[in-house]
Structures are given as structure tokens and as C-alpha cells.
Design a protein around this motif. Structure first.
Motif, PDB file in Angstrom:
ATOM      1  N   MET A  92       0.841  -1.199   0.000  1.00  0.00           N
ATOM      2  CA  MET A  92       0.000   0.000   0.000  1.00  0.00           C
ATOM      3  C   MET A  92       0.874   1.245   0.000  1.00  0.00           C
ATOM      4  N   THR A  93       0.301   2.326  -0.521  1.00  0.00           N
ATOM      5  CA  THR A  93       1.036   3.582  -0.475  1.00  0.00           C
ATOM      6  C   THR A  93       0.905   4.179   0.927  1.00  0.00           C
ATOM      7  N   ARG A  94       1.724   5.220   1.179  1.00  0.00           N
ATOM      8  CA  ARG A  94       1.675   5.855   2.508  1.00  0.00           C
ATOM      9  C   ARG A  94       0.269   6.407   2.783  1.00  0.00           C
ATOM     10  N   GLU A  95      -0.331   7.050   1.761  1.00  0.00           N
ATOM     11  CA  GLU A  95      -1.670   7.633   1.954  1.00  0.00           C
ATOM     12  C   GLU A  95      -2.683   6.543   2.253  1.00  0.00           C
TER      13      GLU A  95
ATOM     14  N   PHE B  95       7.075  -2.003   9.088  1.00  0.00           N
ATOM     15  CA  PHE B  95       8.386  -2.547   9.423  1.00  0.00           C
ATOM     16  C   PHE B  95       9.380  -1.480   8.966  1.00  0.00           C
ATOM     17  N   ALA B  96       9.691  -0.556   9.888  1.00  0.00           N
ATOM     18  CA  ALA B  96      10.367   0.687   9.508  1.00  0.00           C
ATOM     19  C   ALA B  96      11.672   0.474   8.752  1.00  0.00           C
ATOM     20  N   ALA B  97      12.410  -0.596   9.074  1.00  0.00           N
ATOM     21  CA  ALA B  97      13.721  -0.779   8.441  1.00  0.00           C
ATOM     22  C   ALA B  97      13.618  -1.408   7.047  1.00  0.00           C
TER      23      ALA B  97
ATOM     24  N   GLU C 121       8.773   5.995   6.348  1.00  0.00           N
ATOM     25  CA  GLU C 121       7.921   7.191   6.271  1.00  0.00           C
ATOM     26  C   GLU C 121       6.484   6.859   6.627  1.00  0.00           C
ATOM     27  N   SER C 122       6.019   5.680   6.199  1.00  0.00           N
ATOM     28  CA  SER C 122       4.627   5.312   6.524  1.00  0.00           C
ATOM     29  C   SER C 122       4.447   5.174   8.023  1.00  0.00           C
ATOM     30  N   VAL C 123       5.377   4.474   8.672  1.00  0.00           N
ATOM     31  CA  VAL C 123       5.243   4.293  10.126  1.00  0.00           C
ATOM     32  C   VAL C 123       5.277   5.662  10.806  1.00  0.00           C
ATOM     33  N   ARG C 124       6.194   6.486  10.349  1.00  0.00           N
ATOM     34  CA  ARG C 124       6.341   7.803  10.983  1.00  0.00           C
ATOM     35  C   ARG C 124       5.074   8.653  10.806  1.00  0.00           C
ATOM     36  N   SER C 125       4.504   8.632   9.583  1.00  0.00           N
ATOM     37  CA  SER C 125       3.282   9.430   9.349  1.00  0.00           C
ATOM     38  C   SER C 125       2.143   8.939  10.235  1.00  0.00           C
ATOM     39  N   ILE C 126       2.054   7.623  10.376  1.00  0.00           N
ATOM     40  CA  ILE C 126       0.972   7.082  11.217  1.00  0.00           C
ATOM     41  C   ILE C 126       1.223   7.462  12.674  1.00  0.00           C
TER      42      ILE C 126
ATOM     43  N   THR D 272      -2.002   2.906  20.297  1.00  0.00           N
ATOM     44  CA  THR D 272      -0.541   2.781  20.327  1.00  0.00           C
ATOM     45  C   THR D 272      -0.073   2.464  18.908  1.00  0.00           C
ATOM     46  N   VAL D 273       1.021   3.102  18.487  1.00  0.00           N
ATOM     47  CA  VAL D 273       1.551   2.831  17.138  1.00  0.00           C
ATOM     48  C   VAL D 273       2.863   2.056  17.293  1.00  0.00           C
ATOM     49  N   CYS D 274       2.948   0.965  16.550  1.00  0.00           N
ATOM     50  CA  CYS D 274       4.047   0.027  16.744  1.00  0.00           C
ATOM     51  C   CYS D 274       4.798  -0.191  15.430  1.00  0.00           C
ATOM     52  N   SER D 275       6.114  -0.366  15.525  1.00  0.00           N
ATOM     53  CA  SER D 275       6.867  -0.805  14.347  1.00  0.00           C
ATOM     54  C   SER D 275       7.520  -2.144  14.655  1.00  0.00           C
TER      55      SER D 275
END
Ligand code: KIV
Ligand code: ZN
Length: 517
Positions: free
Chosen positions: A29-32, A53-55, A62-67, A75-78
Motif C-alpha cells: 500500500m502507499t503511505r496515503e 516494518f520501519a527498516a 515514512e509510513s510508520v512515521r506518518s501514522i 498505540t503505534v508500533c513498528s
């Protein structure tokens, strides 16, 4: 132990649609798109959103960070493999979150340690402990998973769990990574580790079940009966291979059989069907009609005896109410006389972010075009309209400008298309066995992508013959698989858009690592 009169324990719902779900072939999926799903999960009151999976790539980071920036209530998890680089990337990505979690994992089964990791059990324990320590530099909320726990030795699981709890892990996940376990056995494993591991009462025990034998939900629920208090699951059961435990089935089982389960969730169940539709639209994975809770037939009674019974007394054949899971909530929202403000307000209510005035103007123009063709616009239409719009101009290398199709009995169908490719207009025409085939050939005549068509599917977004058709096209090239979507009241136009959307995704740089490898 809960008694019927004691308050129930909370069951933490950890949604991994955006991480494990994204590992379904072609579901990237895209970031949006991820942001829209994350907002819907937050609206549904999911406790933990595994945002990615940030790495794995810069895009995933960027997706994890935007979320993490956007979501306030969950809670937001990576995810992070048990190595310093992965954990530091995860830590940076979740930094903006109101509540952030790092979920680190390492394999613990003999076959994974020996053949995949090529590490000794001692090295695995040492690496796990170090990893929890690195993660604790960023957050107190650290989860540790023993990958392939379902095929790991009990003594070793107890040893590694004791060590990571001492190192500061707060949630211990016992995944059945390959979907090999059966309910009694899996519940037994949970019971034993909870009894034997020192400090077990200080942590939350979590389960993560894959569905290779169709047992993911049963295994998860058996583990809940044994004391697990977090279930990892996905919308529509999306996920690696046969998928994960489906969130809607877990949540509704616990709620419907409150007489059996000593737990309750915080989930707003009326958001389940909208979430299911959104995930299906974005990933292009249709929901089978007989799928529990969210399938089109889940509340449809076909036999006369059943219909008669339900009319006389609903509970003769229904154990849940359709409206409690969000069926029938697809409101007629807008029409051709609706103004820009109403349009903007509805998008906001749906959690669809429009970043600039230009984007809003372009989307509104498309909305008016659609409202002229189709008088009633539903939420699902808006989601489809905006998923087209979500493709930002810089990655929209291919764009459909105009189309003409000719199909007549006894004649060979023909398509004439005007496209822009990298901003330059080009025309193409081709014949095919049908107008869709002709349209795809016309696109390939100028795009020459060399990709292979793996799947073509059409779904009506809403009911009625004026409904928009939503098309999914799955293309593969050089080992990458992408899904493209397109929606239009004309399904041939929708097909051409879907094909171009897939080509746009192939031309983007979505390089990924697969955490399971
Ligand atoms: O299936 C699995 O083991 C996983 C882990 C990374 C939790 O997805
Ligand atoms: Zn998994």
C-alpha cells in the motif's frame, strides 16, 4: 480467574493489517492508503496498530512515521528484527507517537535457528536480550516475539522469555508463524509458559496465529481461554500466505459468547464493516461472500424456513445483529447538489486527508463528474474516488486522458486511448478479444512494461446498475507483484485506470525486505 460476576479482563486488540497484512502478495500500500486504514483502525478503537516494518525501506519508515504523527488514540508500533539497525529505525519512526511500541522478534525453533539464522540457541538468547535493551532506549513499551514459537521447544521458549522479561519486554508474543498448531496444543503451550516463566505475571501474553490449516481464529481463542490477553489479527484475515486470525471474527466471538470468554475488547464493532470494505478496496483483495461477519451473505437468509423464522423472531437464526457490525450503515451521503464544504466535511468524517486546496479542487471536480452519472453517492464511492486521487502527481507516470471503445456483434472489439506518459501525451489503439483486453493491449502498445497480468477482477462498489465498478489488476514484473485499482461507472474505463494504477506502482520504488525471510 474471572467469575460471571467479576469485572472482565481487557483483551488487547493488536492489528497488523498494515504489516503482516501487507505481506499478502500484491497487497503493498502507499503511505496515503496506509494512513487511511490507520485512521479507520483508530476510529474502531484498536488498541495497538502495527504500522509497518520501519527498516524494510525508506517508504516503510515514512509510513510508520506518518501514522505515528497522525494517530493519537491507539498505540503505534513498528516491527524490527532483533538487530541494532532495525531497532533504531523503528525507534526513530515511532518517536512522534503519543504512545509508541517497538516489536522485536527472532526465531526460536530448531529449524529456523539452525537453517535460517545459523545461530546457536545461546546466541539467539543473547541477541534477543540485547535487542530488548536497544528498544528500551526509545520506549518502555517493548514487545518480544519468538518467531515460529509454535514449533519451538518449550524449555527454550521458557528460557528466552525469562531473559527478555528481565531485559524489560512488557509483552511476550508466542506466534504460530507457520499455522501448524491446533487449539488444544497451542492453549497448552500458553498455559505452560505462563506457569513456568518467572515474571510471567508482570507481562501481557500475546498470540499471533497464521491460518495455514484454517485454525488461526480457533487457536487464538483457545489461547485467550488459557490466559493470553493480546491477540494479533488483521482485517479480513489478510496476511502472509493463508493470512492471520481475522480481527472481526475474534472481536465478535468474544462479544457474542460473553458467557464463555472472561475478556472484553474496546472495539467499536459498528466500524468493522467499513474497515473491511476499506481494506478490501485498497488492497484489491475481495471479501468472499460467505466470510463470517463481513461477507455479503453473512446476514442473508436464503431458505424460506430461515426467512420465516427471522421474520417471526430474529434470534431464531441470528446470533448477532447486522447493524452491530456496521452493516446497513452505508449512508446516502452526497448528491449532485452537494457543495464543496459538504464534500470536504464528509471526507474529514471518513478520515480521508486532503493535504492541499488543489487536491481538494481536483477531487471535488471528479466528485461532480461522478454525481452527474450516478445520482446517489455513498461512502464507498468516496473512498474509491479518493483512492484514485491519492496517487500523487509525481508518481502518476501513466494517466488516462480519454478513451473510446468499440464493441459490436460480429466485429473485433477495439480500444482507442489517449494517455500521458511522464507528462507527454500519446495515443494508442488496439484490438482484443473483448474491450477490456483491447484496452490493456492499447496501454501495453505504448507503455511496453513487459509485466505479466496475474489477476483481473471486477466488483460493484454499491448496489444498482448505476454502481461504480471497481477493478483490481495484479501485475508482476522482476519478482515484484502489485495491485492496481480503478473505479468508474464504466467498467472498461475502470479497467484501464486499474491497469495504469498498477503500472504506476511498478514504476515507483517500493523495494522491500520481507521480515519472514
Ligand atoms: O508470523 C510471525 O511470526 C510474525 C512475527 C514477526 C510476529 O509475523
Ligand atoms: Zn505473522
Amino acid at each position: 480467574m474471572s467469575t460471571p460476576h467479576s469485572p472482565k479482563d481487557s483483551l488487547i486488540i493488536f492489528d497488523t493489517t498494515l504489516r503482516d497484512g501487507e505481506q499478502s502478495p500484491g497487497a503493498s500500500m502507499t503511505r496515503e492508503e496506509k494512513l487511511r486504514i490507520a485512521r479507520q483502525l483508530e476510529r474502531m478503537r484498536v488498541d495497538v496498530i502495527e504500522a509497518g516494518f520501519a527498516a524494510a525501506s525508506n517508504g516503510d519508515f515514512e509510513s510508520v512515521r506518518s501514522i505515528a504523527e497522525a494517530v493519537k488514540e491507539s498505540t503505534v508500533c513498528s516491527l524490527a528484527r532483533a538487530n541494532e539497525n532495525d531497532i533504531r529505525r523503528a525507534g526513530e519512526a515511532i518517536r512522534p507517537a503519543a504512545r509508541g511500541r517497538i516489536h522485536t522478534f527472532i526465531a526460536t525453533s530448531p529449524i529456523h535457528m539452525e537453517k535460517k539464522l545459523r545461530m546457536t540457541p545461546d546466541q539467539v538468547v543473547e541477541q534477543a536480550v540485547k535487542s530488548v535493551g536497544w528498544a528500551r532506549e526509545y520506549t518502555d513499551d517493548v514487545e518480544f516475539s519468538a518467531e515460529d514459537a509454535g514449533r519451538s521447544e518449550l524449555d527454550f521458549l521458557c528460557r528466552i522469555f525469562e531473559a527478555v522479561i528481565k531485559a524489560g519486554a512488557r509483552t511476550i508474543n508466542v506466534p504460530d508463524t507457520v499455522g501448524y498448531n491446533v487449539p488444544e496444543q497451542y492453549a497448552g503451550t500458553l498455559r505452560k509458559v505462563m506457569e513456568r516463566v518467572p515474571g510471567a505475571d508482570k507481562v501481557i501474553w500475546s498470540v499471533h496465529c497464521h491460518n495455514d490449516l484454517g485454525l488461526a481464529v480457533s487457536n487464538s481463542l483457545a489461547a485467550v481461554m488459557a490466559g493470553a490477553r493480546q491477540v494479533e489479527c488483521t482485517i479480513n484475515g489478510l496476511g502472509e500466505r493463508a493470512g492471520n486470525a481475522s480481527l472481526e471474527e475474534i472481536v465478535m466471538a468474544v462479544r457474542t459468547r460473553a458467557d464463555i470468554f472472561p475478556v472484553e475488547t474496546r472495539i467499536d464493532t459498528t466500524q468493522i464493516v467499513p474497515a473491511s470494505r476499506l481494506v478490501s478496496q485498497i488492497t484489491g483483495y475481495p471479501v468472499q461472500p460467505n466470510k463470517a461477519i463481513v461477507g455479503a451473505n453473512a446476514f442473508a437468509h436464503e431458505s424460506g424456513i430461515h426467512q420465516d423464522g427471522v421474520l417471526k423472531h430474529r434470534e431464531t437464526y441470528e446470533i448477532m445483529r447486522a447493524e452491530d457490525v456496521g452493516w446497513g450503515a452505508n449512508k446516502l451521503v452526497l448528491g449532485k447538489h452537494s457543495g464543496r464544504n459538504a464534500f470536504r466535511a464528509r471526507l474529514q468524517e471518513l478520515g480521508i486527508a486532503v493535504e492541499t486546496e488543489e487536491q481538494l479542487n481536483a477531487a471535488f471536480a471528479r466528485f461532480k463528474e461522478l454525481a452527474d452519472k450516478k445520482h446517489e453517492i455513498f461512502d464507498e464511492d468516496l473512498h474509491a474516488l479518493m483512492s484514485d486521487e491519492a496517487v500523487t502527481p509525481e508518481v502518476e507516470h501513466y494517466r488516462l486522458v480519454a478513451s473510446r471503445f468499440h464493441s459490436e456483434t460480429g466485429e473485433t472489439p477495439q480500444a482507442e486511448l489517449t494517455l500521458t506518459i511522464g507528462g507527454r501525451e500519446s495515443r494508442s489503439q488496439a484490438q482484443g478479444s473483448g474491450p477490456v483486453d483491447a484496452a490493456f493491449k492499447a496501454i501495453e502498445a505504448v507503455a511496453a512494461s513487459g509485466s505479466e497480468l496475474l489477476l483481473y477482477s471486477v466488483n460493484a462498489i454499491t448496489t444498482g446498475t448505476d454502481a461504480q465498478g471497481e477493478v483490481t489488476v495484479r501485475l508482476a514484473k522482476d519478482g515484484r507483484v502489485v495491485n492496481g485499482q480503478g473505479a468508474d461507472t464504466d467498467i472498461i474505463v475502470a479497467s484501464a485506470k486499474a491497469y495504469l494504477n498498477a503500472l504506476n506502482k511498478l514504476s515507483g520504488n517500493a523495494e522491500k525486505l520481507n521480515p519472514q525471510l
